[in-house]
Design a protein around this motif. Sequence first.
Motif, mmCIF file in Angstrom:
data_model
loop_
_atom_site.group_PDB
_atom_site.id
_atom_site.type_symbol
_atom_site.label_atom_id
_atom_site.label_comp_id
_atom_site.label_asym_id
_atom_site.label_seq_id
_atom_site.Cartn_x
_atom_site.Cartn_y
_atom_site.Cartn_z
ATOM 1 N N ARG A 19 -1.410 -21.612 5.790
ATOM 2 C CA ARG A 19 -1.387 -20.821 7.032
ATOM 3 C C ARG A 19 0.038 -20.651 7.543
ATOM 4 O O ARG A 19 0.422 -19.559 7.985
ATOM 5 N N ALA A 20 0.828 -21.720 7.497
ATOM 6 C CA ALA A 20 2.214 -21.642 7.976
ATOM 7 C C ALA A 20 3.015 -20.653 7.143
ATOM 8 O O ALA A 20 3.753 -19.818 7.687
ATOM 9 N N ILE A 21 2.871 -20.726 5.837
ATOM 10 C CA ILE A 21 3.610 -19.820 4.951
ATOM 11 C C ILE A 21 3.174 -18.375 5.188
ATOM 12 O O ILE A 21 4.007 -17.475 5.300
ATOM 13 N N GLN A 22 1.874 -18.155 5.303
ATOM 14 C CA GLN A 22 1.385 -16.790 5.482
ATOM 15 C C GLN A 22 1.634 -16.259 6.889
ATOM 16 O O GLN A 22 1.529 -15.062 7.115
ATOM 17 N N SER A 23 2.016 -17.122 7.829
ATOM 18 C CA SER A 23 2.418 -16.629 9.144
ATOM 19 C C SER A 23 3.798 -15.973 9.065
ATOM 20 O O SER A 23 4.133 -15.121 9.873
ATOM 21 N N LYS A 27 1.516 -11.528 3.025
ATOM 22 C CA LYS A 27 1.221 -11.131 1.644
ATOM 23 C C LYS A 27 1.607 -12.199 0.628
ATOM 24 O O LYS A 27 1.424 -12.009 -0.572
ATOM 25 N N ALA A 28 2.153 -13.314 1.082
ATOM 26 C CA ALA A 28 2.587 -14.370 0.162
ATOM 27 C C ALA A 28 1.401 -14.926 -0.616
ATOM 28 O O ALA A 28 0.310 -15.087 -0.076
ATOM 29 N N ILE A 29 1.641 -15.205 -1.881
ATOM 30 C CA ILE A 29 0.651 -15.872 -2.727
ATOM 31 C C ILE A 29 1.052 -17.339 -2.772
ATOM 32 O O ILE A 29 2.171 -17.676 -3.165
ATOM 33 N N THR A 48 14.487 -19.844 2.489
ATOM 34 C CA THR A 48 14.905 -20.409 3.777
ATOM 35 C C THR A 48 14.081 -19.884 4.947
ATOM 36 O O THR A 48 14.049 -20.513 5.994
ATOM 37 N N ALA A 49 13.386 -18.765 4.774
ATOM 38 C CA ALA A 49 12.572 -18.218 5.857
ATOM 39 C C ALA A 49 11.371 -19.107 6.164
ATOM 40 O O ALA A 49 10.863 -19.108 7.289
ATOM 41 N N PHE A 50 10.932 -19.889 5.196
ATOM 42 C CA PHE A 50 9.723 -20.694 5.364
ATOM 43 C C PHE A 50 9.997 -22.095 5.912
ATOM 44 O O PHE A 50 9.116 -22.711 6.500
ATOM 45 N N LEU A 51 11.195 -22.603 5.702
ATOM 46 C CA LEU A 51 11.487 -24.001 6.058
ATOM 47 C C LEU A 51 11.274 -24.307 7.537
ATOM 48 O O LEU A 51 10.603 -25.298 7.854
ATOM 49 N N PRO A 52 11.793 -23.505 8.487
ATOM 50 C CA PRO A 52 11.578 -23.840 9.901
ATOM 51 C C PRO A 52 10.105 -23.782 10.307
ATOM 52 O O PRO A 52 9.639 -24.610 11.096
ATOM 53 N N ALA A 57 5.144 -26.719 11.798
ATOM 54 C CA ALA A 57 3.721 -26.967 11.567
ATOM 55 C C ALA A 57 3.442 -28.425 11.209
ATOM 56 O O ALA A 57 2.288 -28.815 11.024
ATOM 57 N N GLY A 58 4.496 -29.236 11.095
ATOM 58 C CA GLY A 58 4.318 -30.648 10.773
ATOM 59 C C GLY A 58 4.411 -30.959 9.298
ATOM 60 O O GLY A 58 4.026 -32.049 8.869
#
Length: 64
Positions: A19-23, A27-29, A48-52, A57-58
């Motif tokens: 859920r965090a990645i797809q937020s 379209k991410a797989i 780097t867009a996903f790390l924060p 999200a914990g």
Amino acid sequence: MQFHIANMECGGCARGVTRAIQSVDPKAIVETDPPARRVTVQSEQPQTAFLPTLEAAGFPATPA
């Protein structure tokens, strides 16, 4: 791209990570492997867009 998420231990954690990645990129797989604590993501967004978002999200992640 791959991430190592030390505290992703179960299916519920994997759903939270997904859920965090797809937020960030709807379209991410996302493929999760909780026993290995590894996540594989196919996305046009930079890693780097996903790390924060994962940290918020914990699920602090390190690139693998």
